[in-house]
Design a protein around this motif. Sequence first.
Motif, mmCIF file in Angstrom:
data_model
loop_
_atom_site.group_PDB
_atom_site.id
_atom_site.type_symbol
_atom_site.label_atom_id
_atom_site.label_comp_id
_atom_site.label_asym_id
_atom_site.label_seq_id
_atom_site.Cartn_x
_atom_site.Cartn_y
_atom_site.Cartn_z
ATOM 1 N N LEU A 150 0.845 -1.205 0.000
ATOM 2 C CA LEU A 150 0.000 0.000 0.000
ATOM 3 C C LEU A 150 0.880 1.255 0.000
ATOM 4 C CD1 LEU A 150 -2.809 -1.027 2.509
ATOM 5 C CD2 LEU A 150 -3.181 -0.398 0.149
ATOM 6 N N PHE A 151 1.971 1.199 0.778
ATOM 7 C CA PHE A 151 2.942 2.305 0.765
ATOM 8 C C PHE A 151 3.436 2.547 -0.656
ATOM 9 C CE2 PHE A 151 4.487 2.475 5.369
ATOM 10 C CZ PHE A 151 4.164 3.817 5.485
ATOM 11 N N SER A 152 3.849 1.436 -1.303
ATOM 12 C CA SER A 152 4.465 1.591 -2.631
ATOM 13 C C SER A 152 3.445 1.982 -3.690
ATOM 14 C CB SER A 152 5.205 0.313 -3.036
ATOM 15 O OG SER A 152 4.303 -0.714 -3.277
ATOM 16 N N GLU A 153 2.135 1.823 -3.376
ATOM 17 C CA GLU A 153 1.103 2.291 -4.321
ATOM 18 C C GLU A 153 0.663 3.719 -4.000
ATOM 19 O OE1 GLU A 153 0.153 0.949 -7.010
ATOM 20 O OE2 GLU A 153 0.672 -1.160 -6.864
ATOM 21 N N GLY A 154 1.283 4.321 -2.938
ATOM 22 C CA GLY A 154 1.012 5.733 -2.659
ATOM 23 C C GLY A 154 0.010 6.007 -1.557
ATOM 24 N N PHE A 155 -0.309 5.014 -0.721
ATOM 25 C CA PHE A 155 -1.221 5.229 0.408
ATOM 26 C C PHE A 155 -0.412 5.670 1.620
ATOM 27 C CE2 PHE A 155 -3.742 2.630 -2.342
ATOM 28 C CZ PHE A 155 -5.063 2.909 -2.033
ATOM 29 N N LEU A 156 -0.793 6.806 2.222
ATOM 30 C CA LEU A 156 -0.060 7.275 3.406
ATOM 31 C C LEU A 156 -0.557 6.580 4.673
ATOM 32 C CD1 LEU A 156 0.203 11.092 2.682
ATOM 33 C CD2 LEU A 156 2.097 9.492 2.873
ATOM 34 N N ASN A 157 -1.853 6.228 4.677
ATOM 35 C CA ASN A 157 -2.468 5.646 5.865
ATOM 36 C C ASN A 157 -2.405 4.114 5.798
ATOM 37 O OD1 ASN A 157 -3.776 5.831 8.230
ATOM 38 N ND2 ASN A 157 -5.820 6.193 7.379
ATOM 39 N N ALA A 158 -1.229 3.582 5.465
ATOM 40 C CA ALA A 158 -1.133 2.168 5.074
ATOM 41 C C ALA A 158 -1.362 1.184 6.211
ATOM 42 C CB ALA A 158 0.230 1.909 4.431
ATOM 43 N N LYS A 159 -0.915 1.513 7.420
ATOM 44 C CA LYS A 159 -0.964 0.519 8.512
ATOM 45 C C LYS A 159 -2.391 0.091 8.873
ATOM 46 C CE LYS A 159 1.986 -0.588 12.390
ATOM 47 N NZ LYS A 159 3.102 -1.157 11.653
ATOM 48 N N PRO A 160 -3.299 1.054 9.220
ATOM 49 C CA PRO A 160 -4.670 0.628 9.550
ATOM 50 C C PRO A 160 -5.390 -0.022 8.367
ATOM 51 C CG PRO A 160 -4.496 3.042 9.536
ATOM 52 C CD PRO A 160 -3.115 2.504 9.428
ATOM 53 N N LEU A 161 -5.112 0.449 7.151
ATOM 54 C CA LEU A 161 -5.775 -0.126 5.969
ATOM 55 C C LEU A 161 -5.338 -1.578 5.759
ATOM 56 C CD1 LEU A 161 -5.633 2.829 3.404
ATOM 57 C CD2 LEU A 161 -7.601 2.037 4.684
ATOM 58 N N ALA A 162 -4.042 -1.846 5.975
ATOM 59 C CA ALA A 162 -3.531 -3.215 5.815
ATOM 60 C C ALA A 162 -4.207 -4.139 6.827
ATOM 61 C CB ALA A 162 -2.020 -3.231 6.007
ATOM 62 N N LYS A 163 -4.395 -3.626 8.045
ATOM 63 C CA LYS A 163 -5.046 -4.418 9.101
ATOM 64 C C LYS A 163 -6.473 -4.770 8.683
ATOM 65 C CE LYS A 163 -5.349 -5.733 13.549
ATOM 66 N NZ LYS A 163 -4.715 -6.997 13.849
ATOM 67 N N LYS A 164 -7.210 -3.749 8.190
ATOM 68 C CA LYS A 164 -8.599 -3.983 7.774
ATOM 69 C C LYS A 164 -8.672 -5.030 6.669
ATOM 70 C CE LYS A 164 -10.817 0.362 9.013
ATOM 71 N NZ LYS A 164 -11.548 1.522 8.551
ATOM 72 N N MET A 165 -7.733 -4.906 5.727
ATOM 73 C CA MET A 165 -7.760 -5.789 4.567
ATOM 74 C C MET A 165 -7.514 -7.247 4.960
ATOM 75 S SD MET A 165 -5.784 -4.899 1.163
ATOM 76 C CE MET A 165 -5.926 -5.881 -0.294
ATOM 77 N N THR A 166 -6.507 -7.461 5.818
ATOM 78 C CA THR A 166 -6.191 -8.841 6.198
ATOM 79 C C THR A 166 -7.298 -9.423 7.073
ATOM 80 O OG1 THR A 166 -4.713 -7.825 7.817
ATOM 81 C CG2 THR A 166 -3.685 -8.885 5.964
ATOM 82 N N VAL A 167 -7.920 -8.582 7.931
ATOM 83 C CA VAL A 167 -9.031 -9.065 8.762
ATOM 84 C C VAL A 167 -10.203 -9.475 7.863
ATOM 85 C CG1 VAL A 167 -10.812 -8.333 10.417
ATOM 86 C CG2 VAL A 167 -8.424 -7.817 10.868
ATOM 87 N N LEU A 168 -10.486 -8.659 6.842
ATOM 88 C CA LEU A 168 -11.585 -8.965 5.921
ATOM 89 C C LEU A 168 -11.355 -10.319 5.246
ATOM 90 C CD1 LEU A 168 -14.164 -7.996 4.345
ATOM 91 C CD2 LEU A 168 -12.607 -7.200 2.592
ATOM 92 N N TYR A 169 -10.140 -10.550 4.781
ATOM 93 C CA TYR A 169 -9.845 -11.806 4.076
ATOM 94 C C TYR A 169 -9.916 -13.007 5.020
ATOM 95 C CZ TYR A 169 -8.904 -10.288 -0.639
ATOM 96 O OH TYR A 169 -9.063 -9.851 -1.930
ATOM 97 N N LYS A 170 -9.485 -12.783 6.268
ATOM 98 C CA LYS A 170 -9.537 -13.864 7.264
ATOM 99 C C LYS A 170 -10.993 -14.237 7.544
ATOM 100 C CE LYS A 170 -6.415 -14.345 11.152
ATOM 101 N NZ LYS A 170 -5.795 -13.358 12.033
ATOM 102 N N LEU A 171 -11.843 -13.199 7.745
ATOM 103 C CA LEU A 171 -13.260 -13.443 8.025
ATOM 104 C C LEU A 171 -13.957 -14.082 6.831
ATOM 105 C CD1 LEU A 171 -14.172 -10.112 9.870
ATOM 106 C CD2 LEU A 171 -14.021 -12.376 10.898
ATOM 107 N N ALA A 172 -13.641 -13.586 5.638
ATOM 108 C CA ALA A 172 -14.274 -14.122 4.427
ATOM 109 C C ALA A 172 -13.929 -15.608 4.278
ATOM 110 C CB ALA A 172 -13.806 -13.344 3.206
ATOM 111 N N LYS A 173 -12.665 -15.938 4.539
ATOM 112 C CA LYS A 173 -12.229 -17.333 4.430
ATOM 113 C C LYS A 173 -12.995 -18.217 5.403
ATOM 114 C CE LYS A 173 -7.745 -19.449 3.578
ATOM 115 N NZ LYS A 173 -6.313 -19.242 3.685
ATOM 116 N N GLY A 174 -13.251 -17.682 6.614
ATOM 117 C CA GLY A 174 -13.919 -18.485 7.637
ATOM 118 C C GLY A 174 -15.430 -18.544 7.486
ATOM 119 N N GLN A 175 -16.050 -17.478 6.978
ATOM 120 C CA GLN A 175 -17.519 -17.398 7.031
ATOM 121 C C GLN A 175 -18.231 -17.691 5.725
ATOM 122 O OE1 GLN A 175 -18.885 -13.818 8.905
ATOM 123 N NE2 GLN A 175 -17.470 -13.996 10.618
ATOM 124 N N LEU A 176 -17.559 -17.451 4.596
ATOM 125 C CA LEU A 176 -18.249 -17.691 3.318
ATOM 126 C C LEU A 176 -18.239 -19.179 2.987
ATOM 127 C CD1 LEU A 176 -16.924 -14.712 1.159
ATOM 128 C CD2 LEU A 176 -18.838 -14.773 2.722
#
Length: 410
Positions: A272-298
């Motif tokens: 995300l940093f290398s794509e130009g996002f300054l707020n990368a840390k919280p966004l990365a957390k949200k993204m990985t949590v979403l994928y973890k939940l999707a894997k478990g619930q869908l």
Amino acid sequence: KVRKGDKMAMKTYAKKLQTQIGDLVVQVRSQLSKNDRKKFNTVLIIEVHNRDIIDRFVRDSIMDIREFEWESQLRFYWEPEPDTLIIRQCTGTFGFGFEYMGLNGRLVITPLTDRIYLTLTQALSMQLGGAPAGPAGTGKTETVKDLAKALGLLCVVTNCGEGMDYKAVGKIFSGLAQCGAWGCFDEFNRIDISVLSVISTQIKTIQTALISKHKKFQFEGVEISLDDRMGIFITMNPGYAGRTELPESVKALFRPVVVIVPDLEQICEIMLFSEGFLNAKPLAKKMTVLYKLAKGQLSRQYHYDFGLRALKAVLVMAGELKRGSLDLNEDMVLMRALRDMNLPKFVFEDVPLFLGLIGDLFPGLDCPRVRYPKFNDAVEGVLTDGKYIMLPHQVDKVVQLYETMLTRHT
């Protein structure tokens, strides 16, 4: 500076690196040519890794050049005596290969990558091969290729199958030995067991010649030259159908490395940093949590993939959206990329579940679907001409296919 007695030198340098990364991220968001963007991405990935190392040094008060934390890093030195670039890591010393690679990007360097590098360079310094083993999608082959890039060497990847015989493999070995390239044999344990025993003899011949530092040696009845930079690596996926257990004679020639599932959050953050996002840390957390939940619930579907490859595709799309609409909030950009990249592949029952997950992680954000004026009008025009009933859902499905082709088939 530390040697001269400046106790704060390491902290000052850590701050300087942080400022440099901030400047680079701002630069990445500007209008750059495709080539320049790749350059900035590569520099950013390496800089973030450097920052992590220095932060670790500050945290653990590492001040001495002889400490293992410093010794175990891949370090580059320009030696005036042979007038060339030398790479050191622990007891291993390697000459830089100066192989022209072009701009093909670098992997995000995590602590796992560092550990694999260390094991592989130590194996090479003992004239052994390296054998990364672990589940699919953990970056075994990519890490070997990335280390070859760092050392300036060519890495040739061969996918092994049941049809490979000792002659085919022998020819590859012969070529690698003569030009000093690395060979990475993917899924090596798919080769037939009778062929493996002959291959082990071939590798042993090469290793004996390397240990004796021969310039020429006999291989398969022909005398060939030997470049000592060559390396042979094999990757294995344990426990799949159609894979054989490696015989002991082969195991003895390779240094095993266990590769586990990488730290997705850290990889997301750096990309995300290398794509130009300054707020990368919280966004990365949200993204990985979403994928973890999707894997478990869908529901379990054969074509669902919530691994590293799928994450990368979303991140690349998020980068493109970010550059296309600079005034949009970063949360909104990432939410749009996650929604538009994942919705097309879900079965009907999973769509509301996934939208619910996104709604929980990005509360209060509602972004309408992107409209492609010319494309949407053309789709609607074709449906009208064919005297079909105009269903918004049907039009959206066609747009989703179009978007999937835009992002997947680059």
